[in-house]
Every structure is written in C-alpha cells, then in structure tokens.
Write a protein that holds these residues in place. Structure first.
Motif, PDB file in Angstrom:
ATOM      1  N   LEU A   1       0.833  -1.199   0.000  1.00 21.78           N
ATOM      2  CA  LEU A   1       0.000   0.000   0.000  1.00 21.78           C
ATOM      3  C   LEU A   1       0.873   1.256   0.000  1.00 21.78           C
ATOM      4  O   LEU A   1       1.625   1.495   0.947  1.00 21.78           O
ATOM      5  CB  LEU A   1      -0.913   0.016   1.224  1.00 21.78           C
ATOM      6  N   LYS A   2       0.764   2.053  -1.058  1.00 24.28           N
ATOM      7  CA  LYS A   2       1.481   3.322  -1.155  1.00 24.28           C
ATOM      8  C   LYS A   2       0.596   4.386  -0.516  1.00 24.28           C
ATOM      9  O   LYS A   2      -0.402   4.833  -1.101  1.00 24.28           O
ATOM     10  CB  LYS A   2       1.764   3.654  -2.615  1.00 24.28           C
ATOM     11  N   LEU A   3       0.953   4.833   0.685  1.00 18.09           N
ATOM     12  CA  LEU A   3       0.052   5.620   1.526  1.00 18.09           C
ATOM     13  C   LEU A   3       0.195   7.119   1.287  1.00 18.09           C
ATOM     14  O   LEU A   3       0.749   7.859   2.109  1.00 18.09           O
ATOM     15  CB  LEU A   3       0.290   5.271   2.989  1.00 18.09           C
ATOM     16  N   GLU A   4      -0.370   7.595   0.184  1.00 15.86           N
ATOM     17  CA  GLU A   4      -0.354   9.024  -0.120  1.00 15.86           C
ATOM     18  C   GLU A   4      -1.332   9.812   0.741  1.00 15.86           C
ATOM     19  O   GLU A   4      -1.306  11.040   0.755  1.00 15.86           O
ATOM     20  CB  GLU A   4      -0.655   9.246  -1.603  1.00 15.86           C
ATOM     21  N   ASN A   5      -2.177   9.122   1.483  1.00 16.27           N
ATOM     22  CA  ASN A   5      -3.068   9.805   2.432  1.00 16.27           C
ATOM     23  C   ASN A   5      -2.280  10.408   3.598  1.00 16.27           C
ATOM     24  O   ASN A   5      -2.832  11.189   4.371  1.00 16.27           O
ATOM     25  CB  ASN A   5      -4.128   8.837   2.960  1.00 16.27           C
ATOM     26  N   LEU A   6      -1.003  10.086   3.693  1.00  8.13           N
ATOM     27  CA  LEU A   6      -0.172  10.619   4.775  1.00  8.13           C
ATOM     28  C   LEU A   6       0.563  11.901   4.395  1.00  8.13           C
ATOM     29  O   LEU A   6       1.349  12.424   5.193  1.00  8.13           O
ATOM     30  CB  LEU A   6       0.849   9.552   5.220  1.00  8.13           C
ATOM     31  N   GLN A   7       0.336  12.407   3.196  1.00  2.84           N
ATOM     32  CA  GLN A   7       0.936  13.684   2.809  1.00  2.84           C
ATOM     33  C   GLN A   7       0.399  14.813   3.689  1.00  2.84           C
ATOM     34  O   GLN A   7      -0.639  14.673   4.332  1.00  2.84           O
ATOM     35  CB  GLN A   7       0.655  13.987   1.333  1.00  2.84           C
ATOM     36  N   MET A   8       1.084  15.934   3.700  1.00  2.00           N
ATOM     37  CA  MET A   8       0.705  17.062   4.551  1.00  2.00           C
ATOM     38  C   MET A   8      -0.753  17.463   4.341  1.00  2.00           C
ATOM     39  O   MET A   8      -1.498  17.718   5.296  1.00  2.00           O
ATOM     40  CB  MET A   8       1.619  18.256   4.268  1.00  2.00           C
ATOM     41  N   THR A   9      -1.191  17.518   3.080  1.00  5.55           N
ATOM     42  CA  THR A   9      -2.568  17.904   2.779  1.00  5.55           C
ATOM     43  C   THR A   9      -3.485  16.691   2.622  1.00  5.55           C
ATOM     44  O   THR A   9      -4.637  16.830   2.207  1.00  5.55           O
ATOM     45  CB  THR A   9      -2.630  18.761   1.492  1.00  5.55           C
ATOM     46  N   GLY A  10      -2.978  15.503   2.929  1.00 10.59           N
ATOM     47  CA  GLY A  10      -3.806  14.302   2.901  1.00 10.59           C
ATOM     48  C   GLY A  10      -4.012  13.696   1.535  1.00 10.59           C
ATOM     49  O   GLY A  10      -4.892  12.853   1.365  1.00 10.59           O
ATOM     50  N   SER A  11      -3.198  14.077   0.542  1.00 13.00           N
ATOM     51  CA  SER A  11      -3.418  13.583  -0.813  1.00 13.00           C
ATOM     52  C   SER A  11      -2.160  13.734  -1.658  1.00 13.00           C
ATOM     53  O   SER A  11      -1.324  14.609  -1.413  1.00 13.00           O
ATOM     54  CB  SER A  11      -4.567  14.349  -1.467  1.00 13.00           C
ATOM     55  N   PHE A  12      -2.060  12.885  -2.705  1.00 11.27           N
ATOM     56  CA  PHE A  12      -0.961  12.962  -3.665  1.00 11.27           C
ATOM     57  C   PHE A  12      -0.972  14.257  -4.466  1.00 11.27           C
ATOM     58  O   PHE A  12       0.030  14.631  -5.079  1.00 11.27           O
ATOM     59  CB  PHE A  12      -1.046  11.790  -4.653  1.00 11.27           C
ATOM     60  N   LYS A  13      -2.081  14.964  -4.487  1.00  9.19           N
ATOM     61  CA  LYS A  13      -2.251  16.115  -5.371  1.00  9.19           C
ATOM     62  C   LYS A  13      -1.180  17.191  -5.187  1.00  9.19           C
ATOM     63  O   LYS A  13      -0.867  17.940  -6.120  1.00  9.19           O
ATOM     64  CB  LYS A  13      -3.630  16.744  -5.148  1.00  9.19           C
ATOM     65  N   GLU A  14      -0.623  17.270  -3.999  1.00 10.57           N
ATOM     66  CA  GLU A  14       0.343  18.344  -3.775  1.00 10.57           C
ATOM     67  C   GLU A  14       1.642  18.112  -4.545  1.00 10.57           C
ATOM     68  O   GLU A  14       2.407  19.048  -4.780  1.00 10.57           O
ATOM     69  CB  GLU A  14       0.613  18.520  -2.286  1.00 10.57           C
ATOM     70  N   ARG A  15       1.918  16.894  -4.973  1.00 10.26           N
ATOM     71  CA  ARG A  15       3.114  16.635  -5.771  1.00 10.26           C
ATOM     72  C   ARG A  15       3.048  17.402  -7.097  1.00 10.26           C
ATOM     73  O   ARG A  15       3.979  18.128  -7.464  1.00 10.26           O
ATOM     74  CB  ARG A  15       3.250  15.136  -6.057  1.00 10.26           C
ATOM     75  N   GLY A  16       1.957  17.230  -7.821  1.00  9.06           N
ATOM     76  CA  GLY A  16       1.800  17.916  -9.104  1.00  9.06           C
ATOM     77  C   GLY A  16       1.687  19.413  -8.948  1.00  9.06           C
ATOM     78  O   GLY A  16       2.241  20.177  -9.746  1.00  9.06           O
ATOM     79  N   ALA A  17       0.958  19.834  -7.906  1.00 12.03           N
ATOM     80  CA  ALA A  17       0.797  21.269  -7.671  1.00 12.03           C
ATOM     81  C   ALA A  17       2.144  21.927  -7.417  1.00 12.03           C
ATOM     82  O   ALA A  17       2.460  22.989  -7.979  1.00 12.03           O
ATOM     83  CB  ALA A  17      -0.143  21.501  -6.489  1.00 12.03           C
ATOM     84  N   LEU A  18       2.967  21.295  -6.573  1.00  9.44           N
ATOM     85  CA  LEU A  18       4.273  21.878  -6.252  1.00  9.44           C
ATOM     86  C   LEU A  18       5.189  21.906  -7.473  1.00  9.44           C
ATOM     87  O   LEU A  18       5.900  22.899  -7.697  1.00  9.44           O
ATOM     88  CB  LEU A  18       4.938  21.103  -5.120  1.00  9.44           C
ATOM     89  N   ASN A  19       5.179  20.852  -8.264  1.00 12.80           N
ATOM     90  CA  ASN A  19       6.050  20.846  -9.448  1.00 12.80           C
ATOM     91  C   ASN A  19       5.673  21.971 -10.403  1.00 12.80           C
ATOM     92  O   ASN A  19       6.545  22.642 -10.972  1.00 12.80           O
ATOM     93  CB  ASN A  19       5.970  19.499 -10.166  1.00 12.80           C
ATOM     94  N   ARG A  20       4.382  22.208 -10.569  1.00 12.37           N
ATOM     95  CA  ARG A  20       3.943  23.302 -11.456  1.00 12.37           C
ATOM     96  C   ARG A  20       4.319  24.657 -10.861  1.00 12.37           C
ATOM     97  O   ARG A  20       4.774  25.554 -11.588  1.00 12.37           O
ATOM     98  CB  ARG A  20       2.424  23.219 -11.668  1.00 12.37           C
ATOM     99  N   ILE A  21       4.150  24.815  -9.561  1.00  9.27           N
ATOM    100  CA  ILE A  21       4.494  26.077  -8.897  1.00  9.27           C
ATOM    101  C   ILE A  21       5.997  26.337  -8.986  1.00  9.27           C
ATOM    102  O   ILE A  21       6.436  27.476  -9.204  1.00  9.27           O
ATOM    103  CB  ILE A  21       4.028  26.041  -7.427  1.00  9.27           C
ATOM    104  N   ALA A  22       6.790  25.280  -8.858  1.00 13.37           N
ATOM    105  CA  ALA A  22       8.251  25.434  -8.897  1.00 13.37           C
ATOM    106  C   ALA A  22       8.757  25.888 -10.266  1.00 13.37           C
ATOM    107  O   ALA A  22       9.867  26.410 -10.377  1.00 13.37           O
ATOM    108  CB  ALA A  22       8.919  24.113  -8.517  1.00 13.37           C
ATOM    109  N   LEU A  23       7.942  25.709 -11.296  1.00 14.72           N
ATOM    110  CA  LEU A  23       8.332  26.093 -12.657  1.00 14.72           C
ATOM    111  C   LEU A  23       7.888  27.504 -13.025  1.00 14.72           C
ATOM    112  O   LEU A  23       8.132  27.958 -14.151  1.00 14.72           O
ATOM    113  CB  LEU A  23       7.755  25.083 -13.663  1.00 14.72           C
ATOM    114  N   LEU A  24       7.222  28.199 -12.116  1.00 12.01           N
ATOM    115  CA  LEU A  24       6.792  29.570 -12.403  1.00 12.01           C
ATOM    116  C   LEU A  24       7.999  30.495 -12.566  1.00 12.01           C
ATOM    117  O   LEU A  24       8.997  30.366 -11.848  1.00 12.01           O
ATOM    118  CB  LEU A  24       5.914  30.097 -11.264  1.00 12.01           C
TER     119      LEU A  24
END
Length: 413
Positions: free
Chosen positions: A50-73
């Motif tokens: 079980l890959k537990l992405e529910n343990l991320q700071m915001t409770g979801s894998f979604k912050e990975r993609g969001a951060l990568n896009r923000i880092a490219l601004l």
C-alpha cells in the motif's frame, strides 16, 4: 508530422521530466511509505503493498503535481499569483505550497463545497471564492479571473508539469518494492496514472499498470475506447476525487501509451474497500483513495498472484460521509441487516422475537415498531429491526431460525 501530432508530442512527458520533478520536490514532499500487507495479500491472492499518499501534509498525492507546477513559475508569474478550480485535494495542495513560497493563491470552489474543505483550503493560506453550482462553473470562473488578473492557472490534471509531479510516486515505488510486478492506480482525469505509468514503463516495461475508475463516471475508459476525450453525463459518487466527466487532452495520449488496463468498481465495492482498510490496516482512505484496492478485492483486474502496489491516493473524507460509508460497507459485507418482521399484537410477542435473536448472538442496533403502516391486518403489527452480525453465515442461521419459528419477514434494502 501534422500540427496536431506535433502539439501532442510536445505535451507528452518523459522519464526525464519525472526525474526532474523529483529533484524539485525533494525535501518538500513526504516520501510516503509503501508497506506490505499480509492480511490484504491473503484476501486478494496477491502480494499487496500500500502506497500511503493519504499521509501527505494535505492528505493527498495532489500536492506533488501542484508543487512541481508552482516550482516552474517564472519570477513574474510568481509575483502575479496562481489560480485553481477545485472542490478538494487539488485546492489544498495548491494553497499549501503556493503560500509556503509567498505566492498568492486564489481557489474557486463550487457553492456546495463542504465547509470543512473550504476551511481547510483557507487554513493553508489561499483566498477562496465560492462560485457556481458545480465544478464546471467554478472552472469557468477561475479561468475568467486568471485572464482578468493575469495570474497562472494550475490545472488539477491536464498539465505535463502536474503529471510529472504525480509521476514521482512511480519512481518511489520502484525503489520501495523490490521485484515490483504491477501497480494499481485510481483514475479521474488521468494526471496521476499518466505520470506514474510513464515513470514505471520507461523504467521497466514489464511491470503492468492498471487504472481503476468509478463505474458512475468512467470518463477515461470511454476516452480510451473512442481514442478521444468524451464528456459523459454527470453522476454522483462517494469517490469524488476521481469524479471527472471528461478525460484530459494532455493525459489521454500518455494513458493510451503506457496503461495496460482500465477497470471500474461500483459504490458498494468502494465502500467495502474503505471499511477493509479501516479495520484491517487502520488506514483511513477517501472513496477515490480506496478504489484501487476495491478492484483487487473484487477480482476486477487481470492480475493474479503478482507483487502489486496499490496507490492509496488520499484520506480527506467528511466524517458524516464516512459514517454512512461504514454503515453501507457493513451492509455490503453482510454484517448489518434490516428485517421487517410481522408479529401478533399481543403481550410477549416482541420478547419472544428478541429472545430468538439473542440466542443466535445477533445485536439489535435499532427498532421501529408500527401498527398503522405497512398494510398489516388488525391484530397484527410490524417491526423493523436493524441487526449487527458476524457475517453472511450468521445471517443465514438467523433467517433459518425465523422460518422455523413461523415468522413472516422480509429484508429491507
């Protein structure tokens, strides 16, 4: 190469994109554990991790993609801020990582968004605008604001940078599960599975990648079948994180290239998987997060006995919905049953019934005693009884005892 083919080629992501995303995310994103589950392996007949992405700071894998896009601004883009449209996990991921970097974040959420999600998004530092009856209307408003204020729009899935960020999960899986043979991923618009599949297949093409959608909104399955995104009718589902009516223009070609199979699961199967994770793994997953495990438990995939990683995508679930899901899961598993039983309207009739129930070790949760409704004869009465049981076998024993006792009853569904 035609113009259309060139555009599609330019939007495709590569293993190098995912590896670059990993470097941008390093130190800012939690490398979630991928634990072996002995109990789920026995239940499914596979070696389950079980890959537990529910343990991320915001409770979801979604912050990975969001951060990568923000880092490219660019510095200019960061100075003007970012906009997103979301009713949940993507909103929180954008809010948290933009605010952490001193970037203004404005999130447009539908008017019906639960207060707990609005509060959480504001708590991570975003400005929240409530607009529209659904996601589509919120999306249009977000685009309008984006153009009017010259901000940068961060799409929840249909963006190569977002997809590459989600793909970092695939790189972690390759390191965490030696001899990995298959990966099961929940699918909405395709950002998560597209990124993970690219990372996995470009590293080891023999590993199977299976996507799982809710049967009420199988937008990616339809898109793959017709080789183009198709807007499907709206539907409600407890897997709201993957409730996407139209697959992405950017994600579809990646999914078609790398994903081996897409299957669907229904509401009861998802509810049962949530309950299984709670009881057997002490893990809280939202509907979308549990979809992959539901597919394995219900034998929906072509995987058999393989060493399989299941992505538990998120754990942000409203507690009132969780309560209903637990109850629904108990019913699905045969551990809760409601019976409508006809009785003679005489002293002691109810006591005799409850004695029989007690003898078979079923627990009465709720009763509704009625003389006026259900079309019963004068001199008779009807009682609705909700019972907790150990499972289907105990239910059958109880029903057989009711038959032997001459009771007239029906199951209330």
């Amino acid at each position: 190469m035609s113009t259309t083919e060139r555009v599609v080629s330019d939007m495709m992501i590569s293993l190098a994109d995912v590896e670059a995303a990993r470097e941008r995310l390093r130190g800012a994103i939690y490398c979630s554990p991928c634990a072996y589950s002995q109990m789920l392996s026995a239940l499914t007949g596979q070696q389950v991790y079980l890959k537990l992405e529910n343990l991320q700071m915001t409770g979801s894998f979604k912050e990975r993609g969001a951060l990568n896009r923000i880092a490219l601004l660019t510095p200019e883009q960061a100075g003007r801020g970012v906009v997103a449209a979301s009713a949940g996990n993507h909103a929180q991921g954008v809010a948290y990582h933009a605010t952490k970097r001193g970037i203004r974040a404005l999130i447009v959420m539908p008017l019906a968004t639960p207060l707990v999600k609005v509060t959480a998004t504001r708590g991570f530092g975003a400005e929240v605008v409530l607009h529209g009856a659904n996601y589509d209307e919120a999306y249009e408003e977000a685009r309008r604001i984006c153009a009017a204020q010259e901000m940068t729009f961060i799409h929840p899935f249909d963006d190569p940078a977002v997809m590459a960020g989600q793909g970092t999960i695939g790189l972690e899986l390759l390191e965490q599960v030696p001899g990995l043979e298959a990966v099961v991923v929940p699918v909405g618009g395709g950002g998560l599975i597209g990124g993970v599949a690219c990372a996995i297949k470009e590293s080891n093409p023999s590993i199977r990648v299976v996507g799982v959608q809710t049967s009420r909104l199988p937008s990616m399955a339809v898109a793959v079948e017709q080789h183009q995104p198709v807007t499907i009718p709206p539907g409600t589902t407890i897997a709201d994180g993957i409730a996407v009516r139209r697959a992405g223009e950017v994600t579809l070609p990646v999914v078609e290239r790398y994903v081996d199979e897409i299957v669907t699961v229904d509401e009861d199967e998802i509810a049962s998987a949530i309950l299984t994770l709670l009881e057997r793994e002490k893990t809280l997953a939202e509907g979308a997060g549990a979809a992959g495990l539901a597919a394995l438990i219900q034998k929906k995939t072509s995987l058999d006995g393989l060493r399989t990683a299941v992505v538990i995508g998120g754990g942000n679930i409203d507690v009132t919905l969780l309560s209903r899901i637990i109850e629904r899961g108990l019913v699905q598993d045969g551990r809760m049953i409601r019976l409508r039983i006809h009785l003679l309207d005489k002293p002691g009739a109810l006591a005799e019934l409850t004695k029989l129930i007690a003898q078979h070790r079923a627990n009465i949760v709720d009763t509704l005693y009625n003389r006026a409704y259900y079309g019963v004869n004068l001199g008779d009465t009807t009682i609705d009884i909700t019972l907790e049981t150990r499972g289907p076998e105990q239910v059958q024993e109880l029903l057989a005892a009711l038959d032997d006792g001459g009771y007239v009853y029906s199951r209330v569904i």
